[in-house]
Design an enzyme around this catalytic site. Structure first.
Site, short mmCIF file in Angstrom:
data_model
loop_
_atom_site.label_atom_id
_atom_site.label_comp_id
_atom_site.label_asym_id
_atom_site.label_seq_id
_atom_site.Cartn_x
_atom_site.Cartn_y
_atom_site.Cartn_z
N VAL A 186 0.89 -1.37 0.08
CA VAL A 186 -0.13 0.43 0.55
C VAL A 186 0.84 1.66 0.31
CG1 VAL A 186 -1.55 1.24 0.86
CG2 VAL A 186 -2.12 -1.33 1.50
N LYS A 189 -7.49 -2.09 9.39
CA LYS A 189 -8.34 -2.40 10.56
C LYS A 189 -8.41 -3.06 11.40
CE LYS A 189 -7.83 -5.07 6.66
NZ LYS A 189 -6.88 -5.23 4.88
N GLU A 222 -10.40 5.28 5.70
CA GLU A 222 -11.58 4.36 4.54
C GLU A 222 -10.82 3.31 3.80
OE1 GLU A 222 -13.76 3.91 2.23
OE2 GLU A 222 -14.07 6.38 2.61
N VAL A 276 -11.83 -0.30 5.58
CA VAL A 276 -13.10 -0.59 4.45
C VAL A 276 -12.52 -1.46 3.11
CG1 VAL A 276 -14.87 -0.89 5.56
CG2 VAL A 276 -14.08 -0.21 7.23
N GLY A 302 -11.33 -2.01 0.87
CA GLY A 302 -10.44 -1.09 0.64
C GLY A 302 -10.69 0.16 -1.01
N ILE A 356 -13.27 0.91 -2.41
CA ILE A 356 -14.84 0.92 -2.01
C ILE A 356 -14.13 2.52 -0.88
CG2 ILE A 356 -17.07 0.62 -1.97
CD1 ILE A 356 -16.48 -2.91 -2.57
N GLY A 394 -1.43 -15.32 -5.25
CA GLY A 394 -1.04 -14.42 -4.75
C GLY A 394 -2.49 -13.75 -4.95
N LYS A 427 -13.36 -5.35 9.56
CA LYS A 427 -14.31 -4.47 8.97
C LYS A 427 -15.69 -4.13 9.60
CE LYS A 427 -11.40 -5.57 5.11
NZ LYS A 427 -11.11 -6.78 4.38
N GLY A 478 -5.17 -4.22 -2.68
CA GLY A 478 -4.33 -4.57 -4.08
C GLY A 478 -3.81 -3.30 -4.03
#
Ligand SMILES: NC(=O)c1ccc[n+]([C@@H]2O[C@H](COP(=O)([O-])OP(=O)(O)OC[C@H]3O[C@@H](n4cnc5c(N)ncnc54)[C@H](OP(=O)(O)O)[C@@H]3O)[C@@H](O)[C@H]2O)c1
Length: 426
Positions: free
Chosen positions: A11, A103, A127, A130, A132, A134, A185, A203, A300
């Protein structure tokens, strides 16, 4: 705005790339240049495929909190305790807003951290924690702020959804599909956090707070993962017109709040049943807006970093909001309802010897527990081998189902433990 990024793995690297590629666009949108001035990781020599030139390196991430050249701390290390928790606390105490994708941290310590942020009048944004990519936290915290929420539920773990989708499409068993997912993966070497439902529960605990204005209460989430789902259950689900999905459900009832993560049978024609592979989806039900559905990539590098950057931009633009949409001092600790109290329909699969009177014995147990059977089917016919008897029930309290299955398991003609999967009413 000078930003310190702690954790430059999947990330963190994604965040650096977005700031590099869209620097001007972000600055135009939020009214400030965004500059990463400090980073922290475990291995200073690792090639991360991005330039860290000009950024101060911290071996101890917590020191970043007191760097005068850092205005905002972005925590992308992970874990509910340890350095991630220490860093976030130190930053908030130093009056610096925090953005995190963590999370576990928010599910376990969210209310305390929110108190620290609110005491200082600064932001704690999460953000990415929860679903990712969205923007569900923003939707719940701001977009649906005019509604009383009655229920929020969704597919909150892409790994589980991938496994369940593949099981359905290939007819394969859980273990084989999990190995494939690991090779591709989509699942970690140690998949337990995902497949045992813990990640989805983190979440869900956060969504519950956002929906109902209660302190985050991860410990009272009922958690059941997908390890026990068999190819047989998936096949029977198909016959009954269902798909199996791991759902997180938070619902307000007259008795309190239900918070549960478990596999569910969902009708094939519902939006949730049609969310496939690694995708996530959340449905929020508000009294004025009705149902709203959100779908997208739940993990991702790109999707998660997208959410982190949006949080950074809100802070840079001066847009603030209480951490859970309602100040901590206004939160109400609503009692949680145990899963045994849950009232719903159930799918039950029994493994029994096909002897005269078996179905009558099963029916008698269900009658005694006042469980009404909606449909029943038996597959196979052999007096020597156990066969599957599958049934679905009308609405009943979960405690009655549990009691009935315990009785049936003790029958001489029963083999193994009966399986039960809740049928979601969506
Ligand atoms: N990956 C996703 O799709 C995704 C989606 C949603 C949320 N998240 C959340 O985002 C966070 C980061 O996940 P990730 O996938 O990016 O993890 P990751 O790839 O494992 O990266 C973790 C980073 O933290 C660094 N780190 C570990 N221990 C540290 C310490 N004691 N001090 C300083 N740095 C340390 C590691 O340093 P080294 O690189 O030097 O080892 C690495 O750069 C987690 O909270 C995760 O739950 C991830």
């Amino acid at each position: 705005m000078k930003i310190g990024v702690a954790g430059i793995g999947t990330v963190g690297v994604g965040v650096i790339k977005i700031l590099e590629q869209h620097g001007q666009l972000l600055s135009d949108r939020c009214g400030q240049d965004l500059e990463i001035t400090a980073v922290s990781g475990r291995d200073r020599r690792k090639d991360r495929g991005v330039s860290l030139d000009g950024m101060t390196w911290y071996d101890n991430a917590v020191d970043m909190a007191s760097d005068p050249n850092v205005d905002l701390v972005v925590e992308l290390i992970g874990g509910s305790d340890g350095v991630a928790n220490d860093l976030c606390r130190a930053a908030l105490k130093a009056g610096k807003s925090v953005v995190t994708a963590n999370k576990a941290l928010i599910a376990v310590h969210g209310t305390e951290l929110a108190t620290l942020a609110e005491d200082k009048g600064i932001s704690l944004n999460y953000e990415a924690a929860v679903a990712g990519g969205i923007p569900i936290v923003k939707a719940m915290r701001e977009g649906l702020a005019g509604n009383a929420i009655s229920r929020v539920y969704g597919i909150l773990n892409g790994t589980c959804n991938y496994i369940l989708t593949e099981m359905e499409e290939t007819g394969g068993d859980f273990d084989a599909i999990l190995s494939d997912a690991q090779a591709l993966g989509y699942a970690e070497a140690d998949p337990s956090f995902d497949v045992d439902g813990v990640d989805a529960a983190h979440k869900l605990a956060i969504l519950t707070s956002l929906a109902f204005g209660t302190p985050v209460d991860f410990d009272s989430v009922y958690i059941e993962g997908i390890r026990e789902i068999s190819a047989l259950d998936i096949a029977f689900a198909k016959e009954f017109g269902f798909r199996i999905r791991l759902l997180g459900v938070a619902r307000k009832t007259e008795k309190g709040i239900e918070q549960r993560v478990h596999p569910c049978m969902v009708k094939k024609d519902t939006p949730i049943a049609n969310v496939s592979g690694v995708f996530n989806a959340v449905v929020a039900e508000g009294d004025f807006v009705d149902n709203t559905v959100y779908e997208g990539r739940g993990a991702g590098e790109g999707p998660t970093a997208s959410a982190v950057v949006a949080d950074i931009m809100d802070i840079a633009a001066g847009r603030t909001c209480p951490t859970f949409g309602i100040p901590v001092r206004k939160m109400i600790d609503i009692p949680k309802v145990a899963v045994e109290e849950h009232v719903g329909c159930y799918y039950v699969r029994l493994n029994v010897f096909d002897r005269p009177g078996v179905i009558a014995d099963i029916s008698a147990v269900f009658r005694d527990e006042e469980i009404s059977i909606e449909s029943l089917l038996q597959r196979g016919r052999s007096p020597e081998e156990a066969v599957s008897v599958v049934l679905t029930t009308h609405e009943v309290k979960e405690a009655a189902i549990v009691k009935a299955l315990a009785k049936i398991e003790k029958f001489d003609h029963s083999v193994g433990t009966p399986r039960m999967i809740r049928i979601a009413k969506l």
